[in-house]
Design a protein around this motif. Structure first.
Motif, mmCIF file in Angstrom:
data_model
loop_
_atom_site.group_PDB
_atom_site.id
_atom_site.type_symbol
_atom_site.label_atom_id
_atom_site.label_comp_id
_atom_site.label_asym_id
_atom_site.label_seq_id
_atom_site.Cartn_x
_atom_site.Cartn_y
_atom_site.Cartn_z
ATOM 1 N N SER A 106 56.731 -3.350 58.164
ATOM 2 C CA SER A 106 55.324 -3.456 58.673
ATOM 3 C C SER A 106 54.957 -1.933 58.810
ATOM 4 O O SER A 106 53.788 -1.645 58.545
ATOM 5 N N THR A 107 55.889 -1.206 59.447
ATOM 6 C CA THR A 107 55.455 0.177 59.398
ATOM 7 C C THR A 107 55.198 1.022 58.298
ATOM 8 O O THR A 107 54.040 1.792 58.116
ATOM 9 N N GLU A 138 51.772 -0.231 56.920
ATOM 10 C CA GLU A 138 50.632 0.562 57.539
ATOM 11 C C GLU A 138 50.433 1.993 57.247
ATOM 12 O O GLU A 138 49.306 2.484 57.077
ATOM 13 N N THR A 156 47.261 3.643 55.604
ATOM 14 C CA THR A 156 46.128 4.505 56.210
ATOM 15 C C THR A 156 46.420 5.827 55.794
ATOM 16 O O THR A 156 45.876 6.663 56.155
#
Length: 168
Positions: A8-9, A12, A16
């Motif tokens: 998940s990290t 992200e 971004t």
């Protein structure tokens, strides 16, 4: 799970990364393609297997085993303690920066200016000096402007409250 949190990290981060420089969302294949973890895996594989791999890596201008004398440096005209992004060969013996051909005065000047800019920004981070941060942004070879440097710094401060707090 820890693996789920990592994924998940990472997703992200990939979605971004450098978002402020793009006019559109990153494509799914760019996000899925991975980032620095792929470089790390290639590096570890080359060291573990001994199979040579050409990679662009950040390395010190002088090997840790040397006294940093100009003849030991990858770019003799630059300080020994600089980190340079260079083409390297990685194998079972480690990382070997490839020689950098003779540099033109313009190339050497741009490299020196970039590293000086980075040092100013590093000092700003260590000391909390907004003046040093502004100097670092303004002297970057792709900026070369106090007004643009100030606008960039203000943008980072606005977008990242922790930077604004650091530079008080």
């Amino acid at each position: 799970t820890p693996l789920g949190l990592w994924r998940s990290t990472l997703r992200e981060r990939e979605a971004t990364y450098m978002a402020e420089t793009r006019d559109e969302e990153r494509r799914e294949e760019d996000i899925a393609g991975g980032g620095y973890q792929e470089v790390a895996l290639r590096l570890m594989t080359a060291i573990a297997t001994g199979r040579p791999e050409r990679m662009i890596l950040d390395v010190g201008n002088a090997p840790a085993s040397s006294a940093g004398a100009p003849e030991d440096r990858v770019v003799p005209e630059l300080p020994a303690d600089l980190v340079l992004e260079l083409m390297c060969v990685v194998d079972g013996e480690g990382v070997h920066p490839l020689p950098v051909g003779p540099l033109t005065l313009e190339q050497l000047g741009m490299m020196a200016q970039l590293r000086a800019s980075e040092r100013e920004i590093l000092e700003a981070a260590l000391t909390g000096s907004r003046d040093r941060a502004l100097q670092g942004f303004a002297t970057h070879p792709l900026v070369r402007s106090v007004a643009l440097g100030a606008a960039l710094l203000e943008g980072y401060e606005a977008g990242h409250p922790e930077i604004a707090a650091l530079l008080g």
